[in-house]
Scaffold this active site. Structure first.
Site, PDB file in Angstrom:
ATOM      1  N   ALA A  94      90.967  48.774   8.736  1.00 46.44           N
ATOM      2  CA  ALA A  94      90.764  49.276  10.088  1.00 46.44           C
ATOM      3  C   ALA A  94      90.107  50.651  10.141  1.00 46.44           C
ATOM      4  O   ALA A  94      89.100  50.839  10.828  1.00 46.44           O
ATOM      5  CB  ALA A  94      92.100  49.291  10.831  1.00 46.44           C
TER       6      ALA A  94
ATOM      7  N   SER B  29      95.069  50.031   0.337  1.00 47.57           N
ATOM      8  CA  SER B  29      95.477  48.651   0.579  1.00 47.57           C
ATOM      9  C   SER B  29      96.978  48.478   0.344  1.00 47.57           C
ATOM     10  O   SER B  29      97.499  48.793  -0.727  1.00 47.57           O
ATOM     11  CB  SER B  29      94.698  47.704  -0.341  1.00 47.57           C
ATOM     12  OG  SER B  29      95.282  46.421  -0.341  1.00 47.57           O
TER      13      SER B  29
ATOM     14  N   LYS C 102      93.038  36.053  -0.804  1.00 50.40           N
ATOM     15  CA  LYS C 102      92.694  37.410  -1.271  1.00 50.40           C
ATOM     16  C   LYS C 102      93.928  38.295  -1.290  1.00 50.40           C
ATOM     17  O   LYS C 102      94.073  39.149  -2.169  1.00 50.40           O
ATOM     18  CB  LYS C 102      91.573  37.994  -0.420  1.00 50.40           C
ATOM     19  CG  LYS C 102      91.954  38.469   0.974  1.00 50.40           C
ATOM     20  CD  LYS C 102      92.369  39.923   1.018  1.00 50.40           C
ATOM     21  CE  LYS C 102      92.835  40.293   2.431  1.00 50.40           C
ATOM     22  NZ  LYS C 102      93.317  41.684   2.502  1.00 50.40           N
TER      23      LYS C 102
END
Length: 571
Positions: free
Chosen positions: A359, A470, A409
């Site tokens: 984001a 992440s 993923k």
């Protein structure tokens, strides 16, 4: 035929009356019978005097259909390419067309239109500048506003529907056509209007055309968005939609979080450094005006989606569309998020979003996203909104591929980070094997090979692996260091969808008969049945059975669900 002569003819003697009225005598009854043409709002069209007809543009037939509304000639601009053949140029010119160079402001064509209006005739303008089909209307250019100001002529907003379905190849099919005119708009005359003024006047005209279009049953534009969940992507999506010009409501999990975010305008916990535009209204998710929203977004983790859908699906009206942002399967049966929502919400379309799109980085540097939706019309609308917000956006009907690529993923990034304690070979093997196993599962569910190989799969995986922020990568690293899975959510401060969803993914694949030995080992690591060393060894070993540790950790289900709830809509 020389372009200047065509413009001079339009400004001078105009249409060839014999050709024009002969063509009208043939076309009018043909349109009424073959196309069942229906004209609505004829009382709004002035019978005499100068007039600009501003209409949407779907087909080459639009000028002819508009011409059937009036009992006098109409003049309209057409692309220069249509006038290259001398016979076609003579015929089009005889019927009121004059050439315009597209792709830039054609002052000569606009001067011709102005002179036609000054002598008291009718000019048809298509503000979109080109044909737009299928789906909702396109975006207007400012030329119609400038022409209205320079001439002072009334502008009649007109919408056509059905003309885009008439032609298939060289075949002209008998499809119903409807045309609707609204009340004339009048603006004061300005000799040299500024660009801003011309744009503002166009901004007054275009909504009136949209109103006629939606009255005819055309696909409505996306104007209002409601977002359930004020996590990182919920907040980021609110910023992006506001940049694209939508009215946005952002729903937080609690009233206290909504009040704090409304005051600070910065989501310090999930999206620090990004300020919410003042146009974004922040509220408690329970108070979102979903009945007014054109698009409703569920920006919550997969574990929190059932409760969010249960609380809000009943308020979504049938004309709205839904966007699902979570990545993972939905318990207990392993449904895809879009399938789960589609069964419970009466929306016209349900879409998912994939691709590399962290984001904060997306808002600052842009992103290339993938929109998965069975409805190509809504997919194109949503892609346009993302592009207006500064993102790249591809569309696909492979919804299963996009959603499972996102789940793959997440799991692969978690596996790579967990195995990374044993070196890069183990990390690469873990990611590659998990990704390939979920890819095989996606094929069984109807996913496409190119989806996993493209942005939604490989592209998103690379972005997750290299992104230091992440959550899934950090969760995997903590797993590799021996931190129990049930403690990781507290350490991260928010949910990790990979950590919460890998067990359900492995269970669903096992139930559907898809071999997934590496994913099974990853689920065992998450559940505490093996340690990181055993996981890494199993990844690189040529074979062998899964060996469980003697003291398994506590079950993950409750802890993972709680973490998902904390991160679902937190501000």
């Amino acid at each position: 035929m020389d372009r200047s002569r065509l413009l001079t003819r339009a400004q001078g003697r105009g249409v060839n009356p014999v050709i024009y009225w002969l063509a009208r005598a043939v076309l009018q009854p043909f349109f009424h019978v073959y196309f069942r043409m229906r004209r609505i709002g004829m009382e709004h069209v002035p019978a005499e005097g100068p007039m600009i007809i501003a209409a949407n543009h779907r087909s080459f037939m639009d000028p002819w259909v508009i011409g059937m509304m009036l009992r006098r000639p109409v003049y309209y601009v057409a692309k220069t390419e249509l006038f290259h053949h001398p016979v076609a140029a003579w015929l089009l010119s005889s019927l009121g067309a004059f050439p315009v160079d597209r792709g830039g402001g054609d002052r000569d064509a606009m001067d011709a239109a102005r002179r036609i209006l000054e002598r008291g005739d009718v000019v048809v303008i298509f503000p979109e500048g080109t044909r737009t089909r299928p789906g909702a209307l396109g975006s207007p250019k400012r030329g119609v506003g400038r022409l209205a100001l320079q001439t002072g002529a009334p502008v009649v907003p007109v919408a056509l529907i059905g003309t885009e379905a008439v032609r298939r190849g060289w075949r002209i099919r008998p499809h119903k056509i409807r045309i609707r005119a609204g009340r004339p708009l009048r603006f004061p005359r300005v000799e040299e209007p500024s660009t801003a003024l011309a744009r503002a006047v166009t901004g007054r005209i275009w909504p009136c055309i949209e109103l006629q279009w939606e009255w005819l049953g055309g696909t409505p534009a996306l104007r209002r968005a409601a977002i359930v969940g004020a996590g990182s992507w919920g907040t980021g999506l609110a910023v992006a939609f506001a940049r694209a010009g939508l009215e946005v409501e952002l729903g937080c999990r609690t009233e206290q979080q909504a009040v704090a975010l409304q005051r600070s305008r910065v989501n310090h916990h999930y999206l620090p450094g990004i300020r919410l535009p003042e146009s974004v209204r922040v509220t408690n998710a329970a108070r979102l005006a979903l009945d007014r929203a054109d698009v409703v977004c569920f920006a919550v983790p997969a574990t929190a989606l059932p409760s969010a859908v249960g609380a809000h699906a009943h308020a979504i009206h049938a004309g709205a569309a839904v966007v699902v942002l979570c990545k993972g399967l939905i318990a207990p049966h392993g449904m895809l998020p879009s399938e789960y929502v589609a069964e419970r919400a009466s929306a016209r379309a349900v879409a998912c979003v994939g691709g590399p799109g962290h984001a904060a980085d997306a808002l600052e540097c842009g992103a290339s996203l993938v929109i998965g939706c069975k409805d190509p019309i809504f997919a194109a609308q949503l892609a346009r909104v993302f592009k207006d917000a500064g993102f790249g956006a591809d569309t696909t009907t492979d919804v299963a591929g996009v959603e499972l690529a996102g789940a793959a993923k997440n799991a692969a990034a978690l596996a790579a980070a967990a195995a990374g304690v044993s070196g890069p070979n183990a990390a690469g093997a873990a990611a590659g094997k998990v990704f390939a196993e979920v890819d095989a599962f996606a094929r069984r569910r109807g996913g496409h090979e190119e989806t996993f190989a493209g942005l939604a799969g490989a592209g998103d995986l690379v972005a997750t692996v290299v992104a230091e922020c992440s959550r899934n990568r950090r969760a995997g690293a903590l797993l590799g260091q021996g931190v129990p899975a049930q403690s990781i959510a507290d350490e991260l401060g928010q949910a990790s969808e990979a950590l919460d969803g890998v067990g359900l993914l492995a269970e669903t694949m096992r139930r559907e008969g898809v071999p997934a030995p590496t994913l099974e080992r990853l689920a065992a690591l998450v559940e505490g049945r093996i340690d990181a060393g055993a996981f890494s060894a199993g990844v690189t070993a040529p074979g062998g059975r899964l060996r469980q540790s003697a003291t398994p950790a506590a079950p993950l289900a409750t802890a993972g669900s709680a973490a998902g709830d904390r991160g679902a809509g937190s501000a």
